[in-house]
Design a protein around this motif. Structure first.
Motif, PDB file in Angstrom:
ATOM      1  N   SER A   1       0.835  -1.208   0.000  1.00 54.85           N
ATOM      2  CA  SER A   1       0.000   0.000   0.000  1.00 54.85           C
ATOM      3  C   SER A   1       0.867   1.255   0.000  1.00 54.85           C
ATOM      4  N   PHE A   2       1.930   1.240   0.797  1.00 60.77           N
ATOM      5  CA  PHE A   2       2.812   2.400   0.884  1.00 60.77           C
ATOM      6  C   PHE A   2       3.520   2.643  -0.447  1.00 60.77           C
ATOM      7  N   VAL A   3       4.020   1.571  -1.065  1.00 58.47           N
ATOM      8  CA  VAL A   3       4.706   1.711  -2.357  1.00 58.47           C
ATOM      9  C   VAL A   3       3.746   2.241  -3.414  1.00 58.47           C
ATOM     10  N   PHE A   4       2.532   1.727  -3.425  1.00 59.86           N
ATOM     11  CA  PHE A   4       1.541   2.194  -4.401  1.00 59.86           C
ATOM     12  C   PHE A   4       1.241   3.680  -4.195  1.00 59.86           C
TER      13      PHE A   4
ATOM     14  N   GLN B   1       1.745   9.281  -5.919  1.00 53.57           N
ATOM     15  CA  GLN B   1       2.062  10.660  -5.543  1.00 53.57           C
ATOM     16  C   GLN B   1       3.187  11.214  -6.411  1.00 53.57           C
ATOM     17  N   ARG B   2       4.181  10.391  -6.728  1.00 52.76           N
ATOM     18  CA  ARG B   2       5.287  10.838  -7.574  1.00 52.76           C
ATOM     19  C   ARG B   2       4.797  11.176  -8.978  1.00 52.76           C
ATOM     20  N   LYS B   3       3.894  10.342  -9.510  1.00 51.26           N
ATOM     21  CA  LYS B   3       3.338  10.622 -10.829  1.00 51.26           C
ATOM     22  C   LYS B   3       2.500  11.890 -10.824  1.00 51.26           C
ATOM     23  N   ALA B   4       1.773  12.127  -9.702  1.00 47.43           N
ATOM     24  CA  ALA B   4       0.947  13.333  -9.605  1.00 47.43           C
ATOM     25  C   ALA B   4       1.820  14.574  -9.567  1.00 47.43           C
ATOM     26  N   VAL B   5       2.955  14.495  -8.860  1.00 49.12           N
ATOM     27  CA  VAL B   5       3.869  15.639  -8.783  1.00 49.12           C
ATOM     28  C   VAL B   5       4.491  15.911 -10.147  1.00 49.12           C
TER      29      VAL B   5
END
Length: 308
Positions: free
Chosen positions: A294-297, A302-306
């Motif tokens: 869950s944390f990795v997902f 979040q990285r893709k959103a940034v």
């Protein structure tokens, strides 16, 4: 004299503010206390107890000696990592999740977009129809679909006589169909609620620019409800690793489902032996794996959103 009176007037409001702050803190404490007690009693304490049990081993003095619990360190975890059935069950549910979760969330997104579209008529009926399967208890849904899959009991014998939906190669996807049928409506409701929160002015501006319904859905609605999609994906990942009800029921219909078919079935059967300490170690490892996935997902999304 006037300066003394002014000082008294200045002190009085500060004291009243302090009293008001104390009252507010007490009120907040009283409001969250019931949740805190339940959270401690039914979440934190069981977790701590499970971890403690996983560190214990049963010791006997001789072959027929009385069993006693002693501290065994990480010996139970060594057995977990050496257990091939456990890793086979984890791989099975991961394969299940890789296929079932995208299909389920894709259908949930499609149904939510249809409900939010001005082109659809009878929205109340379809909203209820899409959500109704979630109101069916999981055990009842699994029994119902088990009868539909069974060649000797199914009303669709033309299909079940040609394709064995309960064989070793297909039963996992038969279970996936049940889970999808039950939870599409639940995830659709979360996504649909997020769609309703989007201001209508955005749609009006897009229509003035000549955007059609498909373009609005693809370029406006889906990006704006990305947090809801991430939330449903996290819930689905957790639910996938906790798969228990459907395979447990399907054991009555298919001999290919063993007591180690999923990680939770393995935990349940191990605790029933009984070997509570090893079952607790299985549970702790499974919980840590669920947290990591869950944390990795979340980090990846979040990285893709940034970057976007």
């Amino acid at each position: 004299m006037s300066s003394v009176a002014t000082g008294v007037r200045n002190v009085a409001p500060s004291r009243s503010k302090k009293r008001g702050g104390l009252r507010n803190k007490r009120a907040v404490f009283l409001l969250i206390a019931p949740f805190g007690v339940l959270f401690l009693a039914f979440y934190l304490v069981p977790i701590i107890y499970a971890v403690w049990e996983s560190l214990q081993v049963i010791h006997r003095d001789g072959t027929f000696g009385a069993p006693t619990l002693v501290f065994g360190g990480l010996s139970q975890y060594a057995l977990v990592f050496q257990n091939s059935d456990f890793w086979a069950s984890v791989g099975r549910v991961l394969l299940f999740g890789v296929v079932q979760v995208p299909v389920m969330l894709g259908l949930a997104l499609l149904f939510a977009l249809l409900l939010d579209s001005p082109l659809l008529r009878g929205k109340r009926f379809f909203r209820l129809a899409f959500f109704a399967p979630y109101a069916v208890p999981g055990v009842i849904a699994a029994i119902m679909w088990g009868y539909l899959y069974s060649p000797s009991l199914s009303p669709f014998k033309l299909l079940t006589s040609q394709v064995d939906l309960l064989s070793g190669g297909t039963v996992l996807w038969s279970i996936a169909n049940v889970v999808t049928w039950v939870y599409v409506g639940y995830n659709m409701l979360i996504i649909y609620s997020s769609l309703l929160a989007i201001p209508t002015e955005i749609y009006e501006a897009a229509r003035l620019d000549g955007a059609g319904q498909f373009r609005i859905a693809w370029s406006i609605k889906i990006p704006l409800i990305a947090p809801a999609l991430v939330l449903t994906a996290v819930f689905s990942i957790i639910g996938t690793l906790q798969l228990l009800t459907e395979p447990e029921v399907f054991k009555q219909f298919s001999s290919t489902i063993s007591s180690t078919y999923t990680p939770n079935l393995l935990v349940y059967s191990t605790a029933s032996v009984p070997n509570v300490n090893l079952a607790a170690a299985f549970s702790v490892v499974l919980a840590i794996a669920t947290f990591i996935l869950s944390f990795v997902f979340l980090r990846l999304t979040q990285r893709k959103a940034v970057q976007a």
